[in-house]
Motif scaffolding. Structure first.
Motif, PDB file in Angstrom:
ATOM      1  N   GLU A  62      20.606  34.909 -48.388  1.00  0.00           N
ATOM      2  CA  GLU A  62      21.409  34.258 -47.348  1.00  0.00           C
ATOM      3  C   GLU A  62      20.755  34.529 -45.988  1.00  0.00           C
ATOM      4  N   GLY A  63      20.541  33.490 -45.197  1.00  0.00           N
ATOM      5  CA  GLY A  63      19.939  33.645 -43.878  1.00  0.00           C
ATOM      6  C   GLY A  63      18.417  33.575 -43.882  1.00  0.00           C
ATOM      7  N   ASP A  64      17.811  33.327 -45.052  1.00  0.00           N
ATOM      8  CA  ASP A  64      16.349  33.223 -45.153  1.00  0.00           C
ATOM      9  C   ASP A  64      15.886  31.775 -45.081  1.00  0.00           C
ATOM     10  N   VAL A  65      14.618  31.613 -44.753  1.00  0.00           N
ATOM     11  CA  VAL A  65      13.912  30.343 -44.858  1.00  0.00           C
ATOM     12  C   VAL A  65      12.653  30.594 -45.680  1.00  0.00           C
ATOM     13  N   ILE A  66      12.053  29.538 -46.180  1.00  0.00           N
ATOM     14  CA  ILE A  66      10.767  29.654 -46.856  1.00  0.00           C
ATOM     15  C   ILE A  66       9.684  29.315 -45.839  1.00  0.00           C
ATOM     16  N   VAL A  67       8.701  30.194 -45.718  1.00  0.00           N
ATOM     17  CA  VAL A  67       7.596  30.017 -44.782  1.00  0.00           C
ATOM     18  C   VAL A  67       6.378  29.532 -45.561  1.00  0.00           C
ATOM     19  N   ILE A  68       5.753  28.478 -45.065  1.00  0.00           N
ATOM     20  CA  ILE A  68       4.533  27.931 -45.665  1.00  0.00           C
ATOM     21  C   ILE A  68       3.447  27.997 -44.605  1.00  0.00           C
ATOM     22  N   SER A  69       2.365  28.693 -44.920  1.00  0.00           N
ATOM     23  CA  SER A  69       1.312  28.904 -43.939  1.00  0.00           C
ATOM     24  C   SER A  69      -0.062  28.639 -44.560  1.00  0.00           C
ATOM     25  N   PRO A  70      -0.539  27.369 -44.489  1.00  0.00           N
ATOM     26  CA  PRO A  70      -1.870  27.076 -45.008  1.00  0.00           C
ATOM     27  C   PRO A  70      -2.938  27.318 -43.943  1.00  0.00           C
ATOM     28  N   CYS A  71      -4.133  27.598 -44.395  1.00  0.00           N
ATOM     29  CA  CYS A  71      -5.297  27.701 -43.517  1.00  0.00           C
ATOM     30  C   CYS A  71      -6.452  27.052 -44.282  1.00  0.00           C
TER      31      CYS A  71
END
Length: 157
Positions: A62-71
């Motif tokens: 609860e209260g989280d997001v999914i982070v997507i970080s490509p390089c």
């Protein structure tokens, strides 16, 4: 006539070999991140035939997001994030460039499937507190503004 056919076959074989040599070695790996609830994908010249599925890779609280970080140096990753019951798709699209972004997701456990699209680079995908991510994004924007750096393409929320 016989020499001409042989020369054409030899030329075709040489071109095929040269094209294969130019593409370089291909590698693809996906591993669980110990320090975060997520995965890291690393690819070099990876095609769509190279896929990885990590079941239960991300637990969203609860209260989280999914982070997507490509390089990415080139290409993209195709990323599918699905609930373990297969009913909820949190994300199903390509991730490319050098853009950090977050997506909202209901609390739960998610499987992560990735594949390469002529991909060379890396990507992390993990769960993080939404308020902390928003604060970091705001801090990044302040630093960029203070240094006169164009924010376009660096963050995307």
């Amino acid at each position: 006539m016989r020499i001409t056919k042989f020369a054409l076959v030899a030329l075709a074989a040489a071109l095929a070999f040269a094209l294969a040599a130019c593409s370089g070695p291909s590698s693809y790996s996906q591993e669980l991140l110990e320090e975060a609830d997520g995965i890291k994908v690393i690819a070099e010249n990876a095609g769509s035939d190279q896929t990885a599925l990590t079941e239960g890779a991300i637990t969203v609280k609860e209260g989280d997001v999914i982070v997507i970080s490509p390089c990415m140096e080139k290409g993209s990753f195709h990323l599918t994030i699905t609930s373990q019951d297969g009913k909820t798709v949190a994300y199903d699209d390509d991730a490319s460039g050098r853009v950090y972004f977050t997506i909202d997701a209901e609390p739960g456990v998610y499987d992560v499937k990735t594949s390469g699209n002529d991909a060379t680079g890396w990507m992390t995908v993990f769960s993080s507190n939404a308020e902390e991510e928003a604060a970091m994004n705001a801090s990044l924007e302040e630093v960029l503004d203070a240094n006169g750096i164009d924010k376009e393409g660096i963050t995307n929320r």
